[in-house]
Motif scaffolding. Structure first.
Motif, short mmCIF file in Angstrom:
data_model
loop_
_atom_site.label_atom_id
_atom_site.label_comp_id
_atom_site.label_asym_id
_atom_site.label_seq_id
_atom_site.Cartn_x
_atom_site.Cartn_y
_atom_site.Cartn_z
N SER A 1 57.26 46.97 39.87
CA SER A 1 55.62 46.90 40.17
C SER A 1 55.48 45.70 41.18
O SER A 1 55.92 44.65 41.01
CB SER A 1 54.85 46.91 39.05
OG SER A 1 53.48 46.50 39.32
N PRO A 2 54.78 45.63 42.01
CA PRO A 2 54.23 44.88 42.95
C PRO A 2 53.41 43.80 42.28
O PRO A 2 53.39 42.58 42.86
CB PRO A 2 53.68 45.33 44.29
CG PRO A 2 53.15 46.70 43.77
CD PRO A 2 54.00 47.13 42.84
N ASN A 3 52.67 44.18 41.28
CA ASN A 3 51.76 43.34 40.55
C ASN A 3 52.71 42.48 39.33
O ASN A 3 53.11 42.97 38.37
CB ASN A 3 50.72 43.90 39.88
CG ASN A 3 50.07 45.03 40.75
OD1 ASN A 3 49.43 44.38 41.91
ND2 ASN A 3 49.84 46.09 40.43
N ARG A 4 53.05 41.14 39.83
CA ARG A 4 53.89 40.57 39.00
C ARG A 4 53.21 39.66 37.97
O ARG A 4 53.82 39.22 37.08
CB ARG A 4 54.66 39.55 39.76
CG ARG A 4 55.52 40.08 41.06
CD ARG A 4 56.35 41.29 40.49
NE ARG A 4 57.39 40.91 39.62
CZ ARG A 4 57.93 41.81 38.50
NH1 ARG A 4 57.74 43.19 38.51
NH2 ARG A 4 58.87 41.10 37.88
N THR A 5 51.71 39.56 38.29
CA THR A 5 51.23 38.70 37.34
C THR A 5 49.86 39.11 36.91
O THR A 5 49.18 40.11 37.89
CB THR A 5 50.87 37.06 37.85
OG1 THR A 5 50.25 37.12 38.82
CG2 THR A 5 52.23 36.27 37.72
N HIS A 6 49.27 39.00 36.06
CA HIS A 6 47.92 39.49 35.39
C HIS A 6 46.82 38.57 36.06
O HIS A 6 46.66 37.57 36.03
CB HIS A 6 47.86 39.30 33.83
CG HIS A 6 46.45 39.97 33.38
ND1 HIS A 6 45.89 41.33 33.67
CD2 HIS A 6 45.47 39.52 33.01
CE1 HIS A 6 44.91 41.38 33.07
NE2 HIS A 6 44.43 40.32 32.83
N ASP A 7 45.77 39.62 36.48
CA ASP A 7 44.48 38.79 37.15
C ASP A 7 43.38 39.57 36.48
O ASP A 7 43.12 40.67 36.89
CB ASP A 7 44.34 38.93 38.71
CG ASP A 7 43.17 38.42 39.23
OD1 ASP A 7 42.23 37.62 38.38
OD2 ASP A 7 43.02 38.76 40.33
N ARG A 8 42.58 38.96 35.54
CA ARG A 8 41.40 39.48 34.82
C ARG A 8 40.27 39.72 35.64
O ARG A 8 39.42 40.39 34.93
CB ARG A 8 41.10 38.63 33.59
CG ARG A 8 40.63 37.35 33.79
CD ARG A 8 40.40 36.62 32.33
NE ARG A 8 41.74 36.26 31.71
CZ ARG A 8 42.14 35.08 31.67
NH1 ARG A 8 41.19 33.94 32.26
NH2 ARG A 8 43.08 34.58 30.89
N TYR A 9 40.21 39.32 37.08
CA TYR A 9 39.01 39.64 37.71
C TYR A 9 39.40 40.57 38.74
O TYR A 9 38.69 40.97 39.48
CB TYR A 9 38.51 38.18 38.23
CG TYR A 9 37.96 37.39 37.37
CD1 TYR A 9 36.93 37.68 36.57
CD2 TYR A 9 38.64 36.19 37.24
CE1 TYR A 9 36.39 36.69 35.51
CE2 TYR A 9 38.11 35.24 35.89
CZ TYR A 9 36.88 35.65 35.33
OH TYR A 9 36.52 35.04 34.54
N SER A 10 40.67 41.17 38.61
CA SER A 10 40.96 42.42 39.26
C SER A 10 40.47 43.60 38.41
O SER A 10 40.35 43.41 37.49
CB SER A 10 42.34 42.58 39.74
OG SER A 10 42.67 41.51 40.72
N PRO A 11 40.48 44.57 39.26
CA PRO A 11 40.15 46.27 38.30
C PRO A 11 41.20 46.14 37.20
O PRO A 11 42.34 45.85 37.38
CB PRO A 11 40.17 46.99 39.49
CG PRO A 11 39.99 46.33 40.62
CD PRO A 11 40.50 45.13 40.49
N GLY A 12 40.51 46.33 36.08
CA GLY A 12 41.34 46.49 34.94
C GLY A 12 41.11 45.89 33.62
O GLY A 12 39.82 45.39 33.37
N PHE A 13 41.85 45.35 32.84
CA PHE A 13 41.60 44.78 31.61
C PHE A 13 41.41 43.34 31.79
O PHE A 13 41.92 42.49 32.72
CB PHE A 13 43.07 44.54 30.84
CG PHE A 13 43.26 43.84 29.63
CD1 PHE A 13 42.60 44.66 28.37
CD2 PHE A 13 43.37 42.63 29.45
CE1 PHE A 13 42.60 43.83 27.20
CE2 PHE A 13 43.43 41.75 28.15
CZ PHE A 13 43.03 42.64 27.32
N HIS A 14 40.21 43.13 31.15
CA HIS A 14 39.68 41.44 31.26
C HIS A 14 40.11 40.87 29.73
O HIS A 14 40.76 39.81 30.04
CB HIS A 14 38.12 41.59 31.44
CG HIS A 14 37.46 40.21 31.70
ND1 HIS A 14 37.25 39.55 30.57
CD2 HIS A 14 37.29 39.41 32.45
CE1 HIS A 14 36.86 38.12 30.72
NE2 HIS A 14 36.92 38.00 32.12
N HIS A 15 39.52 41.07 28.67
CA HIS A 15 39.81 40.75 27.75
C HIS A 15 39.73 41.56 26.28
O HIS A 15 39.13 42.52 26.52
CB HIS A 15 39.56 39.20 27.46
CG HIS A 15 38.03 39.16 26.86
ND1 HIS A 15 36.81 39.54 27.59
CD2 HIS A 15 37.67 38.82 25.54
CE1 HIS A 15 35.72 39.35 26.93
NE2 HIS A 15 36.11 39.00 25.73
#
Length: 207
Positions: free
Chosen positions: A99-113
């Motif tokens: 996957s090109p997404n190696r780290t989580h960004d909670r302000y990108s679309p998807g899971f926040h908390h």
């Protein structure tokens, strides 16, 4: 002459609840119920290292009343019985290494908390000490928040920097919020504290 037993008059709180807006399931506000419609069955997260995730989450989930019911090198699943009689699931599986997404960004679309309920403020404080003693990264220590009256919580992160929360709000706090919503007759405007950080920064610059 034998006295005639009369049914007790409904309490002020019961009458007040009847004046509040009911949800589409016609549930009386603040009352426990067993209608499972719309309740969350499971949450599934993706993690970079399943073994590391197990080491982190096992004591957390055990303290929250969940048991590890499935385990492999690519997947973990904890489960706990919900009040309506079926299982609540908390699941995680290994991330795709390509996957090109190696780290989580909670302000990108998807899971926040994710926030878990506990039964009291004391439990919030005890959980905070428990995690702090385990050197878990604490994002914010226990404090009151205005999401609902009496909302008390702290925030922490897992090894993939997923944001997690332990919180408590009592029935009176939720009823107070629901009363305000009912009286407004329309969706409420979110509090500034509920907005993402970048939105709050923009609001301040506009002000």
């Amino acid at each position: 002459m034998k006295a005639i037993a009369r049914p007790a008059a409904p309490s002020h709180h019961a009458l007040e609840r009847k004046d509040m807006r009911k949800d589409p399931k016609n549930v009386l506000p603040g009352q426990p119920h067993t209608d499972r419609t719309g309740t969350i069955n499971h949450l599934r997260l993706t993690v970079t290292d399943v073994t590391r995730a197990r080491d982190f989450y096992q004591p957390v989930m055990e303290r929250l009343g969940y048991l590890l019911v499935e385990e492999s090198v690519t997947r973990l699943a904890w489960a706990s019985w919900a009040p309506h009689g079926t299982l609540h699931w908390f699941i995680m599986s290994v991330a795709n290494p390509d996957s090109p997404n190696r780290t989580h960004d909670r302000y990108s679309p998807g899971f926040h908390h994710l926030a878990w309920n506990v039964g009291s403020r004391d439990e919030v404080d005890a959980f905070y000490r428990f995690l702090k003693d385990r050197n878990v990264p604490i994002l914010d220590p226990p404090a009151e928040y205005d999401y609902e009256p009496g909302y008390y919580a702290f925030f922490f992160s897992d090894p993939d920097d997923l944001k997690l929360e332990i919180m408590h709000v009592d029935v009176a706090g939720s009823l107070s919020y629901w009363k305000r919503f009912s009286e407004a007759g329309a969706p409420l405007k979110p509090l500034e504290i509920a907005e993402p950080l970048f939105v709050r920064a923009a609001l301040k610059s506009d002000g």
